[in-house]
Design a protein around this motif. Structure first.
Motif: not given
Ligand code: CP3
Length: 341
Positions: A7-23, A278-283, A304-310
């Motif tokens: 919810l933090q990330v969907l609210g626009g925050e950037t976290l150094s360790t992104p939340p993770v779940w899998l489709m 930049d402000s749009l949350p991406v998954q 690659r993805l962690l670096c690209a979306w950091a």
């Protein structure tokens, strides 16, 4: 109140360790899922059995500690609830008795809402059992993707019949889309009332549409759902997944009102970083095939993805559902790497 990283990330925050779940994190790659599944003869009935559905929803949370739990259900519950015949052929996937716009009068939004009430019960059971920091996601298919199954009578390679109908009978087709959208609004609002923190719209077949159809069958009905939820006072974030939309995803993000954009693995990462705000949350966008492969290839893609979306609000996830042949240990490896262990 405990913070939920998703919810933090969907609210626009950037976290150094992104939340993770899998489709599709609950499913046949897990032996404990197959055990529950073996006792269920009918897949729709399984989805509508709150105890069994809550159990398989929680299995991947217990095993991996994902930051989000997605309720165990299926996008084809809407056609079932509306009154269409839906069944699953073992080993073959979904089958439906095809509908045309002439069938609209016998499909009912009210009946769908009642028939799908057990999904809300599943959400209540899951909510009560989840750790406080784990977000709960409700979902529905987007009207276009659901309509393709309803019209084609199952999955199809290029959705030709559905596209032809959209062109030949725009009035009838759009009325079917509105019906699916309205049933989805009621269903999703009920899911939020039952405890979902977030809802996701799966548009798995948003690829291969010419611009005018993309606007009519993907953007317009998605906008209708987001507006409909907001009109009912539902403020939960909405994750939109227009799979395969390519550059049309930019318009989708601007015009549908979704909170966050789920990207597939075929989307050009550098380009997406440049064109999306930049402000749009991406998954997204890990290839399910590299998760199946594991090893150094998996590590490389995660990095690659962690670096690209950091530096952006980012949720780690796959670009599409987990493949059923995926060794569960590969998911463990993914979790350790994303969490930096
Ligand atoms: O953890 C989770 O995500 C589980 C909940 C979930 C399921 N389906 C359970 C399921 C979700 C979010 C879905 C979404 C779904 N269903 C989509 C959109 C996402 C995507 O993958 O594109 C679509 C297109 C469907 C329709 C559907 N349901 C198909 C095409 C199939 C058969 C193919 C397959 O993957 O098996 C299903 C069946 C289904 N839905 C299963 C599960 C766990 C497997 C059936 C089984 O266990 O026998």
């Amino acid at each position: 109140m405990t913070v939920k990283p998703l919810l933090q990330v969907l609210g626009g925050e950037t976290l150094s360790t992104p939340p993770v779940w899998l489709m599709r994190q609950a499913g046949r790659y897990l032996p404990e899922y197959r055990q529950v599944r073996a006792k269920q003869r009918d897949f729709i009935a399984f989805c509508l059995d709150p105890e069994a559905a809550a159990e398989v929803t929680l299995q991947p949370i217990r095993r991996y500690g994902f930051d989000a739990s997605i309720v165990f259900a299926d996008i084809l519950l809407i056609p079932h609830g509306l009154g269409q015949k839906v069944w699953f052929e073992p080993g073959e996937g979904p089958r439906l008795e095809p509908v045309t716009p002439a069938d609209l009068p016998r499909l009912s939004v009210e009946r769908a809402r009642e028939a799908l009430a057990p999904v809300s019960e599943t959400l209540r059971l899951v909510r009560a059992a989840l750790p406080a920091h784990t977000a709960l996601i409700g979902f529905a298919g987007s009207p276009w993707t659901v309509a393709t199954y309803m019209i084609e009578g199952g999955g199809s390679k290029d959705r030709f019949k559905a596209r032809a109908l959209a062109w030949s009978d725009p009035g009838g087709f759009d009325a079917l889309m509105d019906l699916i959208a309205d049933a989805s609004i009621a269903y999703l609002a009920d899911q939020v009332r039952a405890g979902a923190d977030v809802v996701k719209l799966f548009d798995s077949w948003a690829d291969g549409l010419p611009d005018p159809l993309f606007d009519r069958v993907v953007i317009r009905p998605t906008r209708r759902i987001v507006d409909g939820l907001r009109a009912q006072g539902v403020s939960a974030p909405v994750i939109g997944f227009p799979r395969g939309a390519g550059p049309q995803a930019v318009r989708y993000a601007q015009q549908t009102g979704v909170t966050a954009l789920a990207l597939d693995h075929g989307m050009d990462t550098d380009w997406a970083r440049q064109v999306l705000p930049d402000s749009l949350p991406v998954q997204g966008q890990l290839d399910p095939a590299v998760l199946r492969a594991g090893g150094a290839a998996l590590d490389g893609e995660i990095d690659r993805l962690l670096c690209a979306w950091a530096g952006r609000p980012y949720v780690f996830n796959l670009g599409h559902g987990i493949h059923l042949d995926t060794p569960p240990e590969h998911v463990e490896r993914l979790m350790a790497r994303v969490r930096g262990a």
